[in-house]
Motif scaffolding. Sequence first.
Motif, short mmCIF file in Angstrom:
data_model
loop_
_atom_site.label_atom_id
_atom_site.label_comp_id
_atom_site.label_asym_id
_atom_site.label_seq_id
_atom_site.Cartn_x
_atom_site.Cartn_y
_atom_site.Cartn_z
N LEU A 114 0.81 -1.21 0.00
CA LEU A 114 0.00 0.00 0.00
C LEU A 114 0.84 1.27 0.00
CD1 LEU A 114 -2.89 -0.98 2.44
CD2 LEU A 114 -2.90 -0.96 -0.05
N THR A 115 2.04 1.20 0.54
CA THR A 115 2.89 2.39 0.60
C THR A 115 3.34 2.85 -0.78
OG1 THR A 115 4.91 1.10 0.93
CG2 THR A 115 3.72 1.80 2.90
N ARG A 116 3.31 1.97 -1.78
CA ARG A 116 3.79 2.35 -3.10
C ARG A 116 2.68 2.48 -4.15
NH1 ARG A 116 3.81 -2.58 -5.55
NH2 ARG A 116 4.39 -4.42 -4.30
N LEU A 117 1.43 2.32 -3.75
CA LEU A 117 0.33 2.47 -4.70
C LEU A 117 -0.18 3.91 -4.71
CD1 LEU A 117 -1.91 -0.69 -4.20
CD2 LEU A 117 -0.33 -0.20 -6.07
N PRO A 118 -0.42 4.48 -5.87
CA PRO A 118 -0.99 5.82 -5.93
C PRO A 118 -2.36 5.83 -5.24
CG PRO A 118 -0.24 5.10 -8.10
CD PRO A 118 -0.18 3.90 -7.21
N PRO A 119 -2.59 6.75 -4.32
CA PRO A 119 -3.85 6.73 -3.57
C PRO A 119 -5.08 6.94 -4.44
CG PRO A 119 -2.61 8.74 -3.12
CD PRO A 119 -1.70 7.84 -3.89
N GLN A 120 -4.92 7.56 -5.59
CA GLN A 120 -6.07 7.81 -6.45
C GLN A 120 -6.44 6.60 -7.31
OE1 GLN A 120 -3.08 9.16 -6.76
NE2 GLN A 120 -2.41 9.18 -8.91
N GLN A 121 -5.58 5.58 -7.37
CA GLN A 121 -5.89 4.42 -8.20
C GLN A 121 -6.78 3.45 -7.43
OE1 GLN A 121 -2.64 1.96 -9.57
NE2 GLN A 121 -3.90 1.04 -11.17
N PRO A 122 -7.92 3.05 -7.99
CA PRO A 122 -8.76 2.07 -7.32
C PRO A 122 -8.00 0.76 -7.09
CG PRO A 122 -9.94 3.08 -9.14
CD PRO A 122 -8.52 3.51 -9.27
N LEU A 123 -8.32 0.08 -6.00
CA LEU A 123 -7.60 -1.13 -5.61
C LEU A 123 -8.59 -2.25 -5.32
CD1 LEU A 123 -5.02 -2.67 -4.63
CD2 LEU A 123 -5.44 -1.66 -2.37
N PHE A 124 -8.30 -3.41 -5.87
CA PHE A 124 -9.00 -4.65 -5.51
C PHE A 124 -8.01 -5.53 -4.77
CE2 PHE A 124 -10.18 -9.09 -7.11
CZ PHE A 124 -11.00 -9.35 -6.02
N THR A 125 -8.28 -5.77 -3.49
CA THR A 125 -7.44 -6.63 -2.67
C THR A 125 -8.16 -7.95 -2.43
OG1 THR A 125 -6.51 -4.71 -1.52
CG2 THR A 125 -6.21 -6.86 -0.48
N PHE A 126 -7.49 -9.04 -2.76
CA PHE A 126 -8.01 -10.37 -2.48
C PHE A 126 -7.08 -11.03 -1.45
CE2 PHE A 126 -7.43 -14.94 -3.32
CZ PHE A 126 -8.66 -15.38 -2.86
N LEU A 127 -7.67 -11.50 -0.36
CA LEU A 127 -6.91 -12.12 0.72
C LEU A 127 -7.49 -13.51 1.00
CD1 LEU A 127 -4.82 -11.87 3.09
CD2 LEU A 127 -6.69 -10.93 4.45
N ASN A 128 -6.67 -14.53 0.77
CA ASN A 128 -7.06 -15.90 1.10
C ASN A 128 -6.40 -16.28 2.41
OD1 ASN A 128 -5.98 -19.06 0.65
ND2 ASN A 128 -8.16 -18.72 0.36
N VAL A 129 -7.19 -16.52 3.44
CA VAL A 129 -6.70 -16.78 4.79
C VAL A 129 -6.60 -18.29 5.00
CG1 VAL A 129 -7.21 -16.57 7.24
CG2 VAL A 129 -7.62 -14.63 5.69
N ALA A 130 -5.39 -18.76 5.34
CA ALA A 130 -5.13 -20.19 5.46
C ALA A 130 -5.31 -20.74 6.88
CB ALA A 130 -3.70 -20.49 5.00
N ALA A 131 -5.52 -19.87 7.86
CA ALA A 131 -5.44 -20.29 9.27
C ALA A 131 -6.42 -21.40 9.63
CB ALA A 131 -5.67 -19.07 10.17
N LEU A 132 -7.62 -21.39 9.05
CA LEU A 132 -8.64 -22.37 9.42
C LEU A 132 -8.39 -23.76 8.86
CD1 LEU A 132 -10.75 -20.84 11.11
CD2 LEU A 132 -10.07 -19.40 9.20
N HIS A 133 -7.64 -23.80 7.78
CA HIS A 133 -7.41 -25.07 7.07
C HIS A 133 -6.53 -25.99 7.91
CE1 HIS A 133 -6.29 -27.86 3.87
NE2 HIS A 133 -7.16 -27.26 3.06
#
Length: 267
Positions: A163-182
């Motif tokens: 996030l520190t290097r993304l232009p703040p004006q550019q829309p962002l799609f973040t996908f997070l796959n959480v492995a903890a439950l598996h």
Amino acid sequence: MRSLIGSHDLLLVTLDTLRYDVAAELVAAGRTPQLARALPGGRWERRHSPASFTYAAHHAFFAGFLPTPVRPGRHERLYAAAFPGSETSGADTWVFDAPDLPTALADVGYHTLCLGGVGFFNRRSPLGAVLPGLFREAHWEPEFGVTSPTCVDAQLDRLDEVLTRLPPQQPLFTFLNVAALHQPNRHHRPGADTDDLASHAAALEYVDGCIGRLFNLVTGRGRPVFTIICSDHGTAYGEDGHTGHRIGHDVVWNVPYAHFTLHPGDW
């Protein structure tokens, strides 16, 4: 969702393998307070997964087939890849002329980011490269995976860096796959030597402790964030003799689901 494209960032979190019954029990008992704060009405919605294991479920999710409401009837989808004969696209559905959501969002100016968890996102084989290959930027490390007791913390450290290097004006799609439950998840329960419902629940409590940081990070760009959080499938711990998933059992098909909008300053 159609009216949000461009004006909102998007966040899709899959709590890989989380069972609906465990999720509902913990939120009702006050054991997942951060999730309870975010969920509409403080509760999970029970839905049916389109598939019984990670790879198939995520292909369906990215094409627009999120977990289906359990009540009978046709249910308008949030987004959908266009195809002839679709009967569940409506006035509020964002219909795109692309095979998957990450490609469609990139086509309209979003930066698409994948933070993988389970092995189908690890890029260690051609199969493990398919799903992360849909994104403009994808990350996976062993510390993000199923054997790490701090997998979500490691993923959020990486998200913070990105996030520190993304232009703040550019829309962002973040996908997070959480492995903890598996499975294996026994390391989330001190002294446990087997995976069971108690260690599954302990893993969810760990995830809940990370939710505030996740929401702070994604809203820290100053944009509203439309958020979808759900499981891709459940898993069995001995029910009717079954262990694991990729089977047609109720504990696999029933999954928790929610969507809502986060605003800067909410967290």
